[in-house]
Design an enzyme around this catalytic site. Structure first.
Site, PDB file in Angstrom:
ATOM      1  CB  SER A 182       1.588   2.559  10.436  1.00  0.00           C
ATOM      2  OG  SER A 182       1.070   2.241   9.171  1.00  0.00           O
ATOM      3  CE  LYS A 224      -0.370  -1.356   8.312  1.00  0.00           C
ATOM      4  NZ  LYS A 224       0.139  -0.398   9.301  1.00  0.00           N
TER       5      LYS A 224
END
Length: 229
Positions: free
Chosen positions: A25, A80
């Protein structure tokens, strides 16, 4: 030996910690089976056993790649990119991210894997203002990331550190996993162990020996030492 162990514990708890990337991701900023070091003291490391932190050098700011405890399961660590902090307003229009009305460019190594799609929630979102003490995070692989668009805001207290440098990078084999979730999809259940302890130890020894033999062509040498931006 005791002094060395104490120093190692202090470094791991308050200064730096190593993590492994198990999913895509954050591609192509971070790849599967990248190994990174995170700076823990910059945001104020957590003091073990009590709900307190050391003083922070600075607060997380938009653009930082951060490691944090996943809000829906604090036993898992996620990574993230921080998009917005408390008081800022986030909106996504046709995959383009805006914070306080200003376009936030895709990171230089970020990507879209589904450019023609227009999915509500993922590709169009908000506007939504981040509450005080909360953060909004997204993966650099924007079409394949399980992030604040889906599970909501991140509590500032759950932030563990700032991704700093790649100290190793390994071309993955099928089934490679790690403790740090970059989260391309919601976490599933773990499979129960199906081997006894002797089988596991034997398999681990064979696996390590096999990896050592393959080092010359399995290591992504061009990534080792890269600063994470």
């Amino acid at each position: 030996l005791i002094i060395a162990l104490i120093l190692a514990l202090i470094i791991k708890t308050f200064l730096f910690e190593a993590y492994k990337i198990p999913s895509g991701s954050m591609e192509n900023t971070l790849l599967v089976v990248d190994f990174l070091l995170a700076n823990k003291f910059i945001y104020g490391a957590k003091i073990p056993l009590i709900e307190a932190h050391l003083p922070a050098v600075r607060e997380p700011k938009p653009g930082d790649v951060i490691i944090f405890k996943f809000p829906l399961n604090p036993r898992q660590n996620y990574i993230k990119r921080l998009i917005a902090t408390g008081g800022q307003t986030v909106q996504i229009r046709d995959k383009q991210v805006f914070v306080d009305g200003k376009l936030v460019s895709l990171p230089s190594q970020g990507k879209y894997t589904d450019p023609g799609a227009n999915s509500p929630g993922r590709d169009n979102f908000g506007p939504l203002t981040v509450p005080p003490g909360k953060l909004f995070v997204m993966g650099d692989n924007r079409d394949n990331s399980y992030d604040s668009r889906f599970w909501g805001f991140l509590d500032r207290k759950l932030v563990l550190g700032k991704a700093m440098i790649l100290h190793w990078s390994w071309k993955p084999d099928e089934g490679d996993t790690g403790s740090l979730q970059s989260a391309t999809s919601p976490p599933g259940r773990r499979s129960p162990p199906d081997k006894n302890i002797l089988e596991k130890v034997g398999s681990k020894i064979i696996s390590i020996a096999y990896d050592i033999v393959r080092i010359p062509w399995k290591v992504r040498w061009d990534r080792v030492g890269d600063i994470i931006r």
